[in-house]
Design an enzyme around this catalytic site. Structure first.
Site, PDB file in Angstrom:
ATOM      1  N   ILE A   1      -3.821   2.436   0.396  1.00  0.00           N
ATOM      2  CA  ILE A   1      -4.521   1.739  -0.764  1.00  0.00           C
ATOM      3  C   ILE A   1      -3.320   1.008  -1.442  1.00  0.00           C
ATOM      4  O   ILE A   1      -2.264   1.498  -1.678  1.00  0.00           O
ATOM      5  CB  ILE A   1      -5.487   2.595  -1.644  1.00  0.00           C
ATOM      6  CG1 ILE A   1      -4.604   3.784  -2.171  1.00  0.00           C
ATOM      7  CG2 ILE A   1      -6.483   2.981  -0.833  1.00  0.00           C
ATOM      8  CD1 ILE A   1      -5.318   4.620  -3.161  1.00  0.00           C
TER       9      ILE A   1
ATOM     10  N   THR B   1       0.880  -1.214   0.023  1.00  0.00           N
ATOM     11  CA  THR B   1      -0.065   0.051  -0.042  1.00  0.00           C
ATOM     12  C   THR B   1       0.803   1.227  -0.057  1.00  0.00           C
ATOM     13  O   THR B   1       2.145   1.288   0.257  1.00  0.00           O
ATOM     14  CB  THR B   1      -0.983  -0.072   1.326  1.00  0.00           C
ATOM     15  OG1 THR B   1      -0.231   0.147   2.536  1.00  0.00           O
ATOM     16  CG2 THR B   1      -1.638  -1.245   1.176  1.00  0.00           C
ATOM     17  N   ASP B   2       0.174   2.417  -0.222  1.00  0.00           N
ATOM     18  CA  ASP B   2       0.863   3.545  -0.185  1.00  0.00           C
ATOM     19  C   ASP B   2       0.417   4.414   0.872  1.00  0.00           C
ATOM     20  O   ASP B   2      -0.022   3.691   2.011  1.00  0.00           O
ATOM     21  CB  ASP B   2       0.481   4.492  -1.368  1.00  0.00           C
ATOM     22  CG  ASP B   2      -1.043   4.726  -1.456  1.00  0.00           C
ATOM     23  OD1 ASP B   2      -1.645   4.570  -0.527  1.00  0.00           O
ATOM     24  OD2 ASP B   2      -1.686   5.232  -2.789  1.00  0.00           O
ATOM     25  N   LEU B   3       0.879   5.765   1.334  1.00  0.00           N
ATOM     26  CA  LEU B   3       0.409   6.132   2.179  1.00  0.00           C
ATOM     27  C   LEU B   3      -1.132   6.464   2.758  1.00  0.00           C
ATOM     28  O   LEU B   3      -1.310   6.532   3.698  1.00  0.00           O
ATOM     29  CB  LEU B   3       1.160   7.763   2.370  1.00  0.00           C
ATOM     30  CG  LEU B   3       2.630   7.752   2.450  1.00  0.00           C
ATOM     31  CD1 LEU B   3       3.181   9.106   2.119  1.00  0.00           C
ATOM     32  CD2 LEU B   3       3.024   6.996   3.847  1.00  0.00           C
ATOM     33  N   ALA B   4      -1.720   6.360   1.908  1.00  0.00           N
ATOM     34  CA  ALA B   4      -3.324   6.546   1.801  1.00  0.00           C
ATOM     35  C   ALA B   4      -3.742   5.077   2.128  1.00  0.00           C
ATOM     36  O   ALA B   4      -5.092   5.008   2.642  1.00  0.00           O
ATOM     37  CB  ALA B   4      -3.912   6.825   0.603  1.00  0.00           C
TER      38      ALA B   4
END
Length: 137
Positions: free
Chosen positions: A19, A14-17
């Site tokens: 997702i 995932t990324d920082l969000a």
């Protein structure tokens, strides 16, 4: 006839969000293709050692439809759409339950040791036919 492979979304995907990072869908469908080939009874290491043939992605057309998130359980499906002398076309999808998150049309080519296209090995073509008979494609 469709092959299905389940995988979990890990934090590293995932990324920082929170997702799934877009490029990781390509990793998911690659893993599913490897499991599909293994399920057909094809040993890719042996294929390379004995026949000098490897598979490579030539083209991917991808649609990102909805985001997967950390800890989701995903199902990646793989279905053969066409078989040509030196290439194979596949439809792959990433699902969360019944929700379609990602779809790709993938063209795989057989390559000789020289890096040039070569015919799909006869054993692989037979495995494709046998897989269809077993309900695995």
């Amino acid at each position: 006839m469709t092959h299905s492979c389940q995988m979990r979304v890990y934090y590293e995907d995932t990324d920082l969000a929170g997702i799934v990072y877009y490029a990781n869908y390509l990793k998911f469908i690659e893993r599913a293709r490897s499991e599909w080939v293994r399920g057909l009874g094809v040993d890719q290491n042996r294929l390379k050692a004995e026949e000098g043939v490897v598979f490579a992605v030539r083209r991917v057309e991808a649609d990102y439809l909805s985001p997967a998130k950390f800890d989701d359980l995903l199902t990646v499906t793989t279905r053969v759409t066409a078989v040509k002398p030196a290439r194979l076309m596949l439809a792959q999808e990433v699902l969360r339950g019944q929700d379609r998150l990602f779809a790709a049309q993938v063209t795989i080519v057989a390559l000789a040791e020289s890096g040039r296209p070569t015919r799909l090995p006869a054993g692989f073509r037979r495995a494709l036919g046998a897989g269809a008979d077993r309900g695995v494609s």
